[in-house]
Write a protein that holds these residues in place. Sequence first.
Motif, PDB file in Angstrom:
ATOM      1  N   SER A 294       0.813  -1.213  -0.025  1.00  0.00           N
ATOM      2  CA  SER A 294      -0.075   0.138   0.202  1.00  0.00           C
ATOM      3  C   SER A 294       0.960   1.202   0.053  1.00  0.00           C
ATOM      4  CB  SER A 294      -0.742  -0.059   1.295  1.00  0.00           C
ATOM      5  OG  SER A 294      -1.305   1.246   1.355  1.00  0.00           O
TER       6      SER A 294
ATOM      7  N   ASP B 181       0.288   4.172   0.363  1.00  0.00           N
ATOM      8  CA  ASP B 181      -0.211   5.274   1.416  1.00  0.00           C
ATOM      9  C   ASP B 181       0.747   4.931   2.763  1.00  0.00           C
ATOM     10  OD1 ASP B 181      -2.307   5.866  -0.188  1.00  0.00           O
ATOM     11  OD2 ASP B 181      -3.737   4.878   0.670  1.00  0.00           O
ATOM     12  N   SER B 182       1.149   3.819   2.871  1.00  0.00           N
ATOM     13  CA  SER B 182       1.746   3.652   4.148  1.00  0.00           C
ATOM     14  C   SER B 182       3.254   4.341   4.272  1.00  0.00           C
ATOM     15  CB  SER B 182       1.805   2.221   4.269  1.00  0.00           C
ATOM     16  OG  SER B 182       2.882   1.561   3.393  1.00  0.00           O
TER      17      SER B 182
ATOM     18  N   ALA C  38       3.449   9.318   4.002  1.00  0.00           N
ATOM     19  CA  ALA C  38       3.838  10.218   4.981  1.00  0.00           C
ATOM     20  C   ALA C  38       5.278  10.516   5.333  1.00  0.00           C
ATOM     21  CB  ALA C  38       3.490   9.880   6.400  1.00  0.00           C
TER      22      ALA C  38
ATOM     23  N   LEU D 134       1.062   4.611  16.730  1.00  0.00           N
ATOM     24  CA  LEU D 134       0.477   3.456  16.089  1.00  0.00           C
ATOM     25  C   LEU D 134       1.345   2.568  15.934  1.00  0.00           C
ATOM     26  CD1 LEU D 134      -1.205   5.685  13.456  1.00  0.00           C
ATOM     27  CD2 LEU D 134      -2.649   3.824  14.957  1.00  0.00           C
TER      28      LEU D 134
ATOM     29  N   ASN E 283       3.948   2.134  14.176  1.00  0.00           N
ATOM     30  CA  ASN E 283       4.423   1.937  13.031  1.00  0.00           C
ATOM     31  C   ASN E 283       5.427   2.519  12.462  1.00  0.00           C
ATOM     32  OD1 ASN E 283       4.295   1.908  10.174  1.00  0.00           O
ATOM     33  ND2 ASN E 283       2.164   2.600   9.840  1.00  0.00           N
TER      34      ASN E 283
ATOM     35  N   SER F 255      -6.289   2.320  -4.021  1.00  0.00           N
ATOM     36  CA  SER F 255      -5.211   1.260  -3.553  1.00  0.00           C
ATOM     37  C   SER F 255      -5.973  -0.172  -3.670  1.00  0.00           C
ATOM     38  CB  SER F 255      -4.996   1.479  -2.058  1.00  0.00           C
ATOM     39  OG  SER F 255      -5.914   1.474  -1.282  1.00  0.00           O
TER      40      SER F 255
ATOM     41  N   ASP G 183      -2.700  15.195  -4.510  1.00  0.00           N
ATOM     42  CA  ASP G 183      -2.124  14.467  -3.262  1.00  0.00           C
ATOM     43  C   ASP G 183      -2.409  12.879  -3.164  1.00  0.00           C
ATOM     44  OD1 ASP G 183      -0.379  15.414  -1.584  1.00  0.00           O
ATOM     45  OD2 ASP G 183      -1.710  15.303   0.303  1.00  0.00           O
TER      46      ASP G 183
ATOM     47  N   PRO H 143       1.204   9.355  -4.562  1.00  0.00           N
ATOM     48  CA  PRO H 143       1.975   7.946  -4.500  1.00  0.00           C
ATOM     49  C   PRO H 143       1.957   7.113  -5.490  1.00  0.00           C
ATOM     50  CG  PRO H 143       0.470   8.585  -2.776  1.00  0.00           C
ATOM     51  CD  PRO H 143       0.235   9.514  -3.839  1.00  0.00           C
TER      52      PRO H 143
ATOM     53  N   SER I 202       2.304  21.193   1.868  1.00  0.00           N
ATOM     54  CA  SER I 202       1.748  20.337   2.884  1.00  0.00           C
ATOM     55  C   SER I 202       0.702  21.355   3.691  1.00  0.00           C
ATOM     56  CB  SER I 202       2.793  19.606   3.835  1.00  0.00           C
ATOM     57  OG  SER I 202       3.731  20.678   4.381  1.00  0.00           O
TER      58      SER I 202
ATOM     59  N   GLY J  71      -7.041  11.301   5.160  1.00  0.00           N
ATOM     60  CA  GLY J  71      -5.944  12.233   4.959  1.00  0.00           C
ATOM     61  C   GLY J  71      -4.835  11.942   6.033  1.00  0.00           C
ATOM     62  N   LYS J  72      -4.869  12.360   7.254  1.00  0.00           N
ATOM     63  CA  LYS J  72      -3.695  12.163   8.045  1.00  0.00           C
ATOM     64  C   LYS J  72      -3.768  10.735   8.676  1.00  0.00           C
ATOM     65  CE  LYS J  72      -1.664  16.105   9.042  1.00  0.00           C
ATOM     66  NZ  LYS J  72      -0.581  15.898   8.790  1.00  0.00           N
TER      67      LYS J  72
ATOM     68  N   LYS K  74      -4.710   8.220   6.735  1.00  0.00           N
ATOM     69  CA  LYS K  74      -3.997   7.326   5.412  1.00  0.00           C
ATOM     70  C   LYS K  74      -2.467   7.097   5.782  1.00  0.00           C
ATOM     71  CE  LYS K  74      -6.931   6.710   1.612  1.00  0.00           C
ATOM     72  NZ  LYS K  74      -7.746   7.483   0.848  1.00  0.00           N
ATOM     73  N   SER K  75      -1.969   8.403   6.132  1.00  0.00           N
ATOM     74  CA  SER K  75      -0.534   8.193   6.130  1.00  0.00           C
ATOM     75  C   SER K  75      -0.056   7.271   7.230  1.00  0.00           C
ATOM     76  CB  SER K  75      -0.065   9.683   6.828  1.00  0.00           C
ATOM     77  OG  SER K  75      -0.637  10.051   7.990  1.00  0.00           O
ATOM     78  N   SER K  76      -0.952   7.027   8.344  1.00  0.00           N
ATOM     79  CA  SER K  76      -0.463   6.220   9.323  1.00  0.00           C
ATOM     80  C   SER K  76      -0.715   4.964   9.272  1.00  0.00           C
ATOM     81  CB  SER K  76      -0.364   6.741  10.534  1.00  0.00           C
ATOM     82  OG  SER K  76      -1.921   7.111  10.747  1.00  0.00           O
ATOM     83  N   SER K  77      -2.194   4.527   8.414  1.00  0.00           N
ATOM     84  CA  SER K  77      -2.600   3.282   8.652  1.00  0.00           C
ATOM     85  C   SER K  77      -2.395   2.768   7.162  1.00  0.00           C
ATOM     86  CB  SER K  77      -4.291   3.230   8.853  1.00  0.00           C
ATOM     87  OG  SER K  77      -4.860   3.722   7.564  1.00  0.00           O
ATOM     88  N   SER K  78      -1.529   1.801   7.191  1.00  0.00           N
ATOM     89  CA  SER K  78      -1.288   1.230   5.672  1.00  0.00           C
ATOM     90  C   SER K  78      -1.785   0.453   5.332  1.00  0.00           C
ATOM     91  CB  SER K  78       0.393   0.955   5.982  1.00  0.00           C
ATOM     92  OG  SER K  78       0.524  -0.093   7.079  1.00  0.00           O
ATOM     93  N   SER K  79      -2.912  -0.413   5.954  1.00  0.00           N
ATOM     94  CA  SER K  79      -3.429  -1.596   5.549  1.00  0.00           C
ATOM     95  C   SER K  79      -4.515  -1.134   4.490  1.00  0.00           C
ATOM     96  CB  SER K  79      -4.087  -2.181   6.560  1.00  0.00           C
ATOM     97  OG  SER K  79      -5.568  -2.192   6.556  1.00  0.00           O
ATOM     98  N   PRO K  80      -4.418  -1.685   3.357  1.00  0.00           N
ATOM     99  CA  PRO K  80      -5.222  -1.574   2.137  1.00  0.00           C
ATOM    100  C   PRO K  80      -6.361  -2.289   2.288  1.00  0.00           C
ATOM    101  CG  PRO K  80      -3.535  -3.061   1.484  1.00  0.00           C
ATOM    102  CD  PRO K  80      -3.442  -2.707   2.989  1.00  0.00           C
TER     103      PRO K  80
ATOM    104  N   ARG L 242      -7.529   4.207  16.718  1.00  0.00           N
ATOM    105  CA  ARG L 242      -7.578   5.131  15.677  1.00  0.00           C
ATOM    106  C   ARG L 242      -8.802   6.110  15.841  1.00  0.00           C
ATOM    107  NH1 ARG L 242      -6.708   0.662  10.667  1.00  0.00           N
ATOM    108  NH2 ARG L 242      -4.560   0.592  11.250  1.00  0.00           N
TER     109      ARG L 242
END
Lengths: 588, 693
Positions: free
Chosen positions: A329, A331-332, A335, A356, A358, B221, B252, B256, B631, B664-665, B667-673, B686
């Motif tokens: 992914s 997205d991960s 950041a 998190l 992570n 994704s 934005d 990726p 940003s 947004g915010k 997404k940047s930290s949770s990566s699981s699709p 979360r």
Amino acid sequence: MSSSIFILDETLEPIICKNIRALPNLPSLVTKFQELYRSNGVSPLPILNDIDWQFLHIKRDSLVFLSVVENNSRCNLLGVFTYLEEFYKLLKDYLHVGILNRNLLIDNFLVVIELIDESLDFGVVQFTDSSLIKDYVRVKVNLPELNPDVASIPDEESASDDDEDIKRKHKHKHKSKHKKKSKATKLLEKENLQEALRKNKAKVVDSIKENILNEERWRFGGTDEEINDDEDINDRYMNSYIAKTTIMPISWRTKGIHYGKNEFFLDVIEKVEYFMDFKSGVIRKNLIHGEIICRSYLSGMPKLKISINKILKQDVQFLSNVKFHQCVSLDSIRARSNPPAVEEDGKKKNEEADTLGNKGEIEFIPPDGEFLLCKYELKRHVKDQPMIKLRNFEIIPKLHKFKIKIHVIIETHFKTTNSTSKLNLRIPITNLFQSYRIDLSKQPKFKCEQGTVLFNLSDKFLLWEVGTMNGGHGENTLSMMAEFALFNEEEYKKMEEERKTSMNPPPLREGPKLEELYKKIHEEGDSDEVSTRKKNESLLTMDFEVPYCTCSGLKIEYLKIEEDQLQYQSFPWVRYKTISDDEYAFAV
Amino acid sequence: MSDQRIFTRYRASEIRTDLQNIDIKKLKSSATKRKNALKKIIANISLGNYGEMLELLPEILSFWQIEDDFEVKRICHEYARSLGSIKPKITDDILPFVLQDLKSRNEHLQIMALRTLVFIPSASFTNEAFKFIISMVNRRNASEELTKTALFALIQLDDLNHNKVTDLFNIIHDTIQQRSDNPSIQVAALHTLYAIHEKHTDMKPLQITVESCFDLVERLSELNEWDKGLLLEALTTAVVPQTHADSYDLIDIVLPQLQHVNTFVVLNTFKFVIYLLNYVDSVSENIVKRLSNSIIALLNKAPELQFLVLRNVILLLLSREKPLLDLDVSYFFVEFNDPIYIKDTKLECLYLLANQDTLSQILEELEQYATDIDIQMSRKAIRAIGNLAVKLDENAATDCFNLLLHLLEFGVDYVVQEIISVFRNILRKYPDKFRSSIREIVKYTDAVQEPESKNAMIWIVTQYADFLPDYITVFEKLNSSFMEDPLEVQFSILNSSIKLFMKFPTPETKQLSGDVLRTCVDMVNNPDLRARALMYQRLIQLANSQYGPYAALDNSLHEIVDSNLPLIELNSKLDPLVLEELALNISSVTSVYLKPTSQIFRLNRTKFLPQSPVLLADKNKLTINDGPSFSRDRADSKAKSLPKRTPTMSDYDKPAEKVNQLRGKMKSSSSSPSKLVRKPSMLMKRLSMKRPF
């Protein structure tokens, strides 16, 4: 998109034709293409066009993959080219070969046609992932008998031959065999993994049973999938999860994969490209092409967490030059790939990441079998020492003795605990032959601290096979010396004179008559290859392999495998290797 | 086992006996035998042996009926497709079997049957295909993959019956808007619409709302690589951002994807971003950097892909005063093993990239190519040096000129010829700057052979005769093989001899021009050349009769023969409108030829930027920010844009991690699709997270 796909052999005769948009006259298209291709010289543009057609072609392994596109359809050429490229890879993967050839395609033409059929839907590309397509197209691949890999597992082979019919109904059963087989072939290549293979083979039967059981369990446990109760048992196996895989969110992995031993292999391979003009000391190229190749033999839907030190440290160059497989992914890592320049912002992000749990790791569900996890490209600083450096290259003529010497010293620049598993140097001597009259009737002498030196007469280079060389930081050196005799006119005349007058037969000589061989090789057909050879004439190239070490310092910090439902024990294996790229050379 | 013997031409009767000889009792072996015979049929079709194979239709049909083996089915369908498109007559016999497969419960078989239906261009088949698709749509419970195939089938059916397809448009539109479980269906629907709209110039360009666009893009994704590419391709020009915030948001979200491993995805993302940049007023340097990086990464692909990418790079370099890309010239240095077309394109890129800072680096590189063993390459490199001298300013021209003089010393034949031709252009641009070197150039008079370089040399000698005391001898040397020279050289000798006479009305020049005129009039066969010579002759006679024998000084005569030449300029800029269109066509045929669609395909639709309140009229106004202020922009824009979007019903049954407010915010930290693993503990974390602002 493409209106038809062809695969042509070297002489541009079609091997495979696949009509996609019901074009009326395929053979005439091929003739048109042949004319265009031939009229365009040695390397024709990849896009040739006619009044009505665009011919997009790529040449791989002596085969030409051609896609014909109608001129008036606004088609995405790049899509077509990417497809052709991917399709080529798919074929190789599917047929388990490194190089495709005409006969192989002819032997398996039905497979090829089916592969095209499945990967394109009315010309729109669907998927080209070999591990997925294997679930659709399960025609047995027809390989030459000689293949040692297949021969080494005869019991399985014959079993699958005998009751093919029965198996076709039980697709899953068949599939797991298929997988085992493909796995087996791959594993066999690696000698050190043979042990693992043997263990696996013993478990094949068990695993199939388990597989079916598992499936049943999931089915009635009612997870995500709908249950099609009304269908009879045969249909159920045929029409199970597989068909839906391609359109699920995780399109690269089917459900219901099972392995007896759950293993995950991760290889970090870095190719170093280096080019230095030795005379002027200018470094032209210093690049790393890195790849992380994984082979996954894991059951169920495992989730992997990999932490790479480069991402952890937010290495800007790495983050901007890395390409990931579709399963990761994107997205991960987003950041982190936008390095926060505003300090506050950065802190916040880090905190967030910390809460998190992570910390710069990538998380993904891997496809089954072999895949390329990521690919990166790093530029090294000019001052960074190359892994193996040429310290000294000298040609020392000793004219009064009619001798000429070549002196080469190399040194290593990597951790002392590591060593090369292979190191070959090609030392060019063409210039030497051009500027001096070398007398080959006297045996040249070679001496080196380690390894052996070979003399390639036809291509004019010395091959120094060093083998193992320990690492160091410039202090560990090896040297090599070669000595050639120069033509001594006086002596030659004296000999001639003597021979004329004396009755003695000419002195007996031992060993090969190098000068005659040399003459033979270089008299005929030397001129036509001049241009291609010219470039390499003054390049000292190296070919090496250093295991357990990455040039860029990339490290896998940890590799976690989680499967929530099956909770099995798993074995992750991580290896590193640095090898030389095609161009690792010093111009001398 | 080798299939070599399958892959040879057979007669129909041979295969027929093969098929009939099958022993029914021995099940296993007969199955393989039968399959082999069927394989032979397909092999023969690929070999183009249609006539013979057509005779086997009854056999095929009989197998079609009884066999349920998937492989055999596949062969039957393949047979129908290949022969159906050639001999539509046979198709009526096949139709019932195809329909039977279509009714089967096996989804796979259904798909295969549908494909066959669409594939055969016969009215009955097409009607059945429509009937099936419409009934499928109405039932609304068809499997997803079948729906997808049906959607793609519509593209092809559109060729056959456009009106019927347009009737289905509403349904397709609905499919896009509905937030189904499966985004790939939405993408398929979007692609179908896009493709059909593209094909028909009389239809309005496809438009979808910003909302549904966001819906789709957010699920990127979840899509597979090819669908990603298709989606981004279709979205370009289909969605029109209404505010700056929209564009920033979209950029934005898709950015990726530039790091995707599939070239198709990368270049389509690229295209989409470039398109969106027309709807913003400033762009951060960060984006520029990422775009550039992704392009550079693509340059490591296979040569064919590299070629396309390079062509597109050229386009982008051309398109703006200040290019959007920040590329280091060294990436475009030619490798000796590149194919010729790549070398050419790279040279073109180098030429476009050249400016004051990079010139020395580029010249150094070009010098190497100029001495290359490959003649074509070295010529092109020299040409490029010359063009650079004309393109850039005076200082640069001096550098180029000196380099060329240096190369001249090599004295290799073709190098000299090419350099002389190039010198003419430089001298025309800077007539007075390099006078001192004229003598040096003229030394090579003997070396010039080719028409172009000879022409150039003649021009140089005539133009700079003031600095050459022995211009007569030099000119005579060039004139010596007049009768053998090609026509263009003869013309220029004629013109130049008159010009010399005008400049220096001496007996020698008179003699010279007189000789040339006489030869042209008396001995040359070409009427044009003779006519021109006669014209000159009369002109001179006319002047003589008025002003006496050496009266060639007359101004009007001078003006005709030796007037000032217009300054030469290299026009590397394309028309902005054309460029705009090309930028929307990145990675298609047009961007390869760098010509507008209307020139290549008259009947195709030309793309243009749709109007929007935020459309940036003047591209050069786009500012590039140094800092990462983007940003912050993003944060603002997000805050503005979010409340605007009204949640739809279907949003509520999404899992919590997909709730829009946390986008947004998060997404940047949770990566699981995936939706697969959702630990309650993670979810708690979360949800309890406070947004930073």
